[in-house]
Design a protein around this motif. Structure first.
Motif, PDB file in Angstrom:
ATOM      1  N   ALA A  73       0.844  -1.198   0.000  1.00 59.71           N
ATOM      2  CA  ALA A  73       0.000   0.000   0.000  1.00 59.71           C
ATOM      3  C   ALA A  73       0.878   1.245   0.000  1.00 59.71           C
ATOM      4  CB  ALA A  73      -0.942   0.014   1.198  1.00 59.71           C
ATOM      5  N   PRO A  74       1.641   1.465  -1.090  1.00 55.68           N
ATOM      6  CA  PRO A  74       2.529   2.629  -1.145  1.00 55.68           C
ATOM      7  C   PRO A  74       1.733   3.918  -1.210  1.00 55.68           C
ATOM      8  CG  PRO A  74       2.372   1.604  -3.297  1.00 55.68           C
ATOM      9  CD  PRO A  74       1.634   0.710  -2.343  1.00 55.68           C
ATOM     10  N   PRO A  75       2.361   5.052  -0.947  1.00 57.10           N
ATOM     11  CA  PRO A  75       1.639   6.328  -1.014  1.00 57.10           C
ATOM     12  C   PRO A  75       1.151   6.597  -2.430  1.00 57.10           C
ATOM     13  CG  PRO A  75       4.008   6.693  -0.837  1.00 57.10           C
ATOM     14  CD  PRO A  75       3.776   5.238  -0.590  1.00 57.10           C
ATOM     15  N   PRO A  76       0.061   7.334  -2.568  1.00 51.07           N
ATOM     16  CA  PRO A  76      -0.459   7.624  -3.912  1.00 51.07           C
ATOM     17  C   PRO A  76       0.485   8.527  -4.688  1.00 51.07           C
ATOM     18  CG  PRO A  76      -1.598   8.937  -2.266  1.00 51.07           C
ATOM     19  CD  PRO A  76      -0.732   7.971  -1.509  1.00 51.07           C
ATOM     20  N   MET A  77       0.453   8.371  -6.007  1.00 46.21           N
ATOM     21  CA  MET A  77       1.229   9.266  -6.855  1.00 46.21           C
ATOM     22  C   MET A  77       0.620  10.663  -6.786  1.00 46.21           C
ATOM     23  SD  MET A  77       3.686   7.549  -8.433  1.00 46.21           S
ATOM     24  CE  MET A  77       4.033   7.937 -10.136  1.00 46.21           C
ATOM     25  N   PRO A  78       1.419  11.688  -6.570  1.00 47.56           N
ATOM     26  CA  PRO A  78       0.856  13.040  -6.486  1.00 47.56           C
ATOM     27  C   PRO A  78       0.278  13.477  -7.833  1.00 47.56           C
ATOM     28  CG  PRO A  78       3.250  13.107  -6.562  1.00 47.56           C
ATOM     29  CD  PRO A  78       2.877  11.670  -6.417  1.00 47.56           C
ATOM     30  N   GLU A  79      -0.955  13.967  -7.813  1.00 48.05           N
ATOM     31  CA  GLU A  79      -1.588  14.435  -9.038  1.00 48.05           C
ATOM     32  C   GLU A  79      -1.164  15.860  -9.371  1.00 48.05           C
ATOM     33  OE1 GLU A  79      -5.735  13.804  -9.285  1.00 48.05           O
ATOM     34  OE2 GLU A  79      -5.676  11.844  -8.328  1.00 48.05           O
ATOM     35  N   GLU A  80      -0.829  16.612  -8.369  1.00 46.67           N
ATOM     36  CA  GLU A  80      -0.408  18.004  -8.576  1.00 46.67           C
ATOM     37  C   GLU A  80       1.079  18.083  -8.271  1.00 46.67           C
ATOM     38  OE1 GLU A  80      -2.484  20.247  -9.724  1.00 46.67           O
ATOM     39  OE2 GLU A  80      -4.230  18.934  -9.645  1.00 46.67           O
ATOM     40  N   ALA A  81       1.891  18.090  -9.327  1.00 43.64           N
ATOM     41  CA  ALA A  81       3.336  18.163  -9.130  1.00 43.64           C
ATOM     42  C   ALA A  81       3.959  18.967 -10.260  1.00 43.64           C
ATOM     43  CB  ALA A  81       3.936  16.763  -9.081  1.00 43.64           C
ATOM     44  N   ARG A  82       4.800  19.922  -9.889  1.00 43.81           N
ATOM     45  CA  ARG A  82       5.546  20.717 -10.868  1.00 43.81           C
ATOM     46  C   ARG A  82       6.930  20.083 -10.990  1.00 43.81           C
ATOM     47  NH1 ARG A  82       6.826  25.968 -10.097  1.00 43.81           N
ATOM     48  NH2 ARG A  82       6.535  26.411 -12.310  1.00 43.81           N
ATOM     49  N   VAL A  83       7.257  19.638 -12.205  1.00 44.37           N
ATOM     50  CA  VAL A  83       8.489  18.875 -12.420  1.00 44.37           C
ATOM     51  C   VAL A  83       9.331  19.556 -13.494  1.00 44.37           C
ATOM     52  CG1 VAL A  83       9.466  16.639 -13.032  1.00 44.37           C
ATOM     53  CG2 VAL A  83       7.291  16.744 -11.789  1.00 44.37           C
ATOM     54  N   LEU A  84      10.580  19.812 -13.162  1.00 41.36           N
ATOM     55  CA  LEU A  84      11.543  20.355 -14.114  1.00 41.36           C
ATOM     56  C   LEU A  84      12.279  19.177 -14.743  1.00 41.36           C
ATOM     57  CD1 LEU A  84      12.908  22.913 -15.298  1.00 41.36           C
ATOM     58  CD2 LEU A  84      14.611  22.701 -13.466  1.00 41.36           C
ATOM     59  N   VAL A  85      12.145  19.020 -16.059  1.00 45.32           N
ATOM     60  CA  VAL A  85      12.719  17.893 -16.792  1.00 45.32           C
ATOM     61  C   VAL A  85      13.933  18.395 -17.565  1.00 45.32           C
ATOM     62  CG1 VAL A  85      12.278  16.080 -18.477  1.00 45.32           C
ATOM     63  CG2 VAL A  85      10.422  16.877 -16.989  1.00 45.32           C
ATOM     64  N   ILE A  86      15.132  17.981 -17.131  1.00 48.17           N
ATOM     65  CA  ILE A  86      16.380  18.439 -17.741  1.00 48.17           C
ATOM     66  C   ILE A  86      16.838  17.415 -18.769  1.00 48.17           C
ATOM     67  CG2 ILE A  86      18.780  19.054 -17.315  1.00 48.17           C
ATOM     68  CD1 ILE A  86      17.997  19.951 -14.524  1.00 48.17           C
ATOM     69  N   LEU A  87      17.042  17.866 -20.006  1.00 51.63           N
ATOM     70  CA  LEU A  87      17.483  16.995 -21.089  1.00 51.63           C
ATOM     71  C   LEU A  87      18.959  17.241 -21.371  1.00 51.63           C
ATOM     72  CD1 LEU A  87      14.509  17.565 -23.578  1.00 51.63           C
ATOM     73  CD2 LEU A  87      14.668  15.898 -21.732  1.00 51.63           C
ATOM     74  N   PRO A  88      19.709  16.169 -21.665  1.00 49.72           N
ATOM     75  CA  PRO A  88      21.102  16.373 -22.093  1.00 49.72           C
ATOM     76  C   PRO A  88      21.140  16.838 -23.546  1.00 49.72           C
ATOM     77  CG  PRO A  88      20.558  14.049 -22.158  1.00 49.72           C
ATOM     78  CD  PRO A  88      19.336  14.751 -21.610  1.00 49.72           C
ATOM     79  N   ALA A  89      22.315  16.941 -24.103  1.00 47.65           N
ATOM     80  CA  ALA A  89      22.436  17.398 -25.492  1.00 47.65           C
ATOM     81  C   ALA A  89      21.753  16.438 -26.452  1.00 47.65           C
ATOM     82  CB  ALA A  89      23.909  17.563 -25.857  1.00 47.65           C
ATOM     83  N   GLU A  90      21.785  15.141 -26.143  1.00 46.98           N
ATOM     84  CA  GLU A  90      21.090  14.128 -26.932  1.00 46.98           C
ATOM     85  C   GLU A  90      20.318  13.248 -25.967  1.00 46.98           C
ATOM     86  OE1 GLU A  90      24.198  12.126 -29.009  1.00 46.98           O
ATOM     87  OE2 GLU A  90      24.235  13.573 -30.640  1.00 46.98           O
ATOM     88  N   VAL A  91      18.994  13.233 -26.078  1.00 47.79           N
ATOM     89  CA  VAL A  91      18.167  12.517 -25.120  1.00 47.79           C
ATOM     90  C   VAL A  91      17.964  11.081 -25.575  1.00 47.79           C
ATOM     91  CG1 VAL A  91      15.929  13.076 -26.182  1.00 47.79           C
ATOM     92  CG2 VAL A  91      16.076  12.709 -23.705  1.00 47.79           C
ATOM     93  N   GLY A  92      17.831  10.174 -24.610  1.00 45.18           N
ATOM     94  CA  GLY A  92      17.587   8.774 -24.923  1.00 45.18           C
ATOM     95  C   GLY A  92      16.226   8.557 -25.556  1.00 45.18           C
TER      96      GLY A  92
END
Length: 677
Positions: free
Chosen positions: A477-496
């Motif tokens: 019974a893990p904690p629920p995934m947060p529905e309201e989340a601000r996420v900064l997604v950092i990409l390298p020069a070439e993304v997978g």
């Protein structure tokens, strides 16, 4: 070139079905099952993991230091290496990242047993030890580490040299203290050149364990596991054994003495049995038997099997069986979903650990939950963060002869009080095994007396698993995934390509949504950023596979603070040089981590966390090319082939093709934990 549209905030959608894959030794991933079950959800991502001291094997839970929290105890070595045993201490529901107790002796240890042998309220550690196959060494003695408020690092009791993979605690003589049994014979070589040994019991006399067995079987066996259980419900514990060549046998207890030749032996059809566990699967009040049947040693195959107990005898025909998993080797009962019946955890060699859900007395045909690829050695249940504990009182009426009281539940956190006619018994006046769910008094209460047993149960016990390299725990019974989340997604020069390519059908089964699509499906508000405006795929075939170029929302150098986000995550790919060379960006990342922002990185991106100085003292995974860099940054590197690692607000992951869902689950769990503080 085609460019992926900018991220937008979307309504929360249902997470895509999660395929569960079987890791073969050739690294092929085969689809086993899809999705979550109706049972209480167990996390796919381990909430804690650590390397063993060498071939982790036995695992169990007990409050070694008396602080009210169950510690995790692991025995190491198997028959492959000489290694110390370990305990990871639990403080306020959090396991320490490194062992706080390590034995001074190094033997080839198999399974373990934990219980209060001397009646002082502190659990002792019993280890079954074996010979060392690579060197062909002589048999090793079994060991007991005494606990007088602190578990001793050196065992004060040794048996004569012998070979044993498993041990068990019980009270077959009914005197209220725990006797110690060893299932011997499992080793490649011993000094006499024979592989067969008797099963033995060492009697306990108020905390004094004899140096010679008080009971031994007439015949010799290669025994892989054993357990005490009152199969015929006469108030006395019988002894069940399983092993090679004979499969299963039961030594029944006759008026307080175990027979030395088993009066029940499985009639045939088994090359052998590995580990076993007794539990009432059908709810009729008697103990049935789950075990790992072996059809042909050394040639694969095998089945999980449950035999029904009928009037005190095990029906040799399976009540339930499952043959869809490779080399079953471990089983453990618990009410994993809190519905009042026993579910079965299992695991095996070159296969996953998993849980079979109990539906009205019948186990499901397949795992309802599974994970932990690898060579599974042992599984053990415990609600170690005490998130779903309730207190229970059971009353029994004495008949003047019975001193054993079976609770019918397994994996209990603790027995808190035992009383007869209102008088609380001292620890020395009874013994118990909370994992097996029974209490045995030193003397039978008089007829008509009221016996009260107070104990704790959990609606959602957590699962610990040992493989040949790692120890892991999985939250129930893990904690629920947060529905309201601000996420900064950092990409390298070439993304997978895993960032924005959806794998479809084939060997991996149904659609596996890309990292980007899964984050959007969660409803997270994403900001894509990089050191340049457009990011290409790092794979030459990325465009052909559908991995389009990405136009970022903002340049990374334009974001002055990362602390306005709930999480910062560095995507997998190549070309991190500009990130690594920008001191201002690294400083912002370090400042955000210090302020509690969840900071995560995938695969090669973990080197950025090391450069930012945020992994010191943290457990991490990451691409193996940078293992030295992680060590120089002060991290505890767990290796490249593990599920995502959560250590506070730092989350790291590898193998984003296979662990993408688990990695997002880990980031979500860390965000939830931060908000809960």
């Amino acid at each position: 070139m085609p460019v992926l549209p900018r991220s937008t905030r979307v309504r929360r959608a249902r997470m895509p079905i999660r395929p569960t894959c079987l890791l073969l030794c050739a690294a092929l991933m085969l689809l086993l099952s899809g999705g979550r079950s109706t049972m209480a959800e167990i996390a796919f991502t381990p909430d804690w993991q650590a390397p063993g001291a060498g071939y982790p094997t036995g695992v169990g839970w007990a409050d070694l230091d008396g602080n009210g929290w169950a510690d995790l105890i692991v025995t190491n070595g198997l028959d492959f290496g000489f290694a110390a045993n370990q305990a990871f201490h639990n403080v306020d529901g959090r396991l320490a990242p490194v062992a706080g107790w390590t034995s001074t002796d190094t033997l080839c240890s198999g399974n373990l047993a934990l219980g209060d042998l001397d009646g002082d309220g502190d659990p002792e550690l019993v280890c079954a030890n074996m010979g060392h196959i690579p060197s062909g060494s002589d048999p090793q003695p079994h060991a007991i580490y005494w606990n007088h408020g602190t578990l001793a690092t050196t065992p004060a009791w040794h048996s004569p040299p012998a070979n044993a993979f498993s041990c068990a605690l019980g009270d077959p003589d009914g005197d209220g203290d725990l006797d110690v049994a060893f299932g011997q014979g499992l080793s490649a070589v011993d000094s006499a050149g024979s592989r067969y040994w008797p099963v033995v019991i060492y009697a306990n006399d108020q905390g004094r364990i004899g140096r010679e067995p008080s009971w031994a079987s007439d015949d010799r066996y290669i025994t892989t596991d054993l357990a005490f259980a009152d199969l015929d419900r006469d108030g006395r514990q019988d002894l069940v054994i399983g092993g090679r060549d004979y499969g299963l046998a039961v030594f029944y207890n006759r008026d307080g003495r175990l027979e030395t030749s088993p009066s029940w032996v499985h009639p045939g059809g088994l090359a052998g049995a590995r580990q076993l566990a007794c539990g009432d699967v059908d709810g009729d009040g008697d103990e049935d038997l789950a075990f790992c049947a072996v059809d042909a040693y050394g040639r694969g195959g095998g089945r999980f099997v449950v035999l029904e107990n009928r009037d005190g005898r095990l029906d040799p025909d399976p009540y339930w069986s499952c043959d869809r998993y490779i080399e079953p080797a471990a089983v453990a009962w618990a009410d994993a979903d809190g519905d009042g019946d026993l579910d079965l955890a299992g695991g095996g060699w070159n296969m996953h650990a998993g849980v079979f859900e109990n539906h009205a007395g019948r186990l499901g045909a397949a795992y309802a939950w599974s994970h932990v690829p690898g060579w599974v050695q042992q599984v053990a249940w415990c609600d170690y963060d005490r998130s779903a504990i309730t207190t229970v009182l059971r009353r029994f009426t004495g008949d003047g002869t019975r001193s054993l009281f079976v609770l019918g539940e397994k994996a209990l956190p603790k027995i808190t009080r035992v009383a007869v006619d209102g008088r609380t018994l001292a620890h020395r006046d009874y013994c118990c095994d909370p994992t097996a769910g029974w209490v045995s008094l030193a003397s039978a209460p008089t007829a008509g007396s009221v016996i009260e047993i107070h104990y704790e149960r959990s609606r959602n016990p957590d699962l610990a698993v040992t493989t040949l390299a790692k120890i892991r725990t999985y939250k129930n019974a893990p904690p629920p995934m947060p529905e309201e989340a601000r996420v900064l997604v950092i990409l390298p020069a070439e993304v997978g390509g895993n960032f924005n390519f959806d794998y479809r059908h084939g060997l991996l089964g149904p659609v596996r949504h890309s990292i980007h699509n899964q984050m959007r499906d969660l409803g997270w508000e994403l900001t894509l950023t990089a050191m340049q405006t457009v990011v290409d795929s790092c794979h030459e075939s990325g465009a052909q596979l559908g991995a389009r170029s990405v136009r970022v929302d903002r340049l990374l150098t334009e974001i002055e603070s990362f602390q306005t986000y709930d999480a910062v995550t560095i995507m997998p790919g190549r070309g991190y040089e500009r990130l690594l060379g920008d001191r201002a960006v690294l400083a912002r990342l370090a400042r955000a981590a210090r302020r509690g922002v969840v900071v995560s990185a995938w695969c090669r991106g973990v080197q950025v966390l090391a450069a930012a100085g945020v992994v010191q003292g943290r457990r991490v995974t990451g691409h193996d090319d940078y293992a030295d860099l992680y060590a120089q940054a002060g991290a505890h590197y767990l290796g490249p082939d593990v599920p995502p690692v959560i250590d506070g607000n730092i989350v790291t992951g590898v193998r984003s093709r296979y662990y993408r869902t688990e990695m997002l689950e880990a980031i979500g769990a860390a965000v939830h934990a931060r908000r809960s503080r």
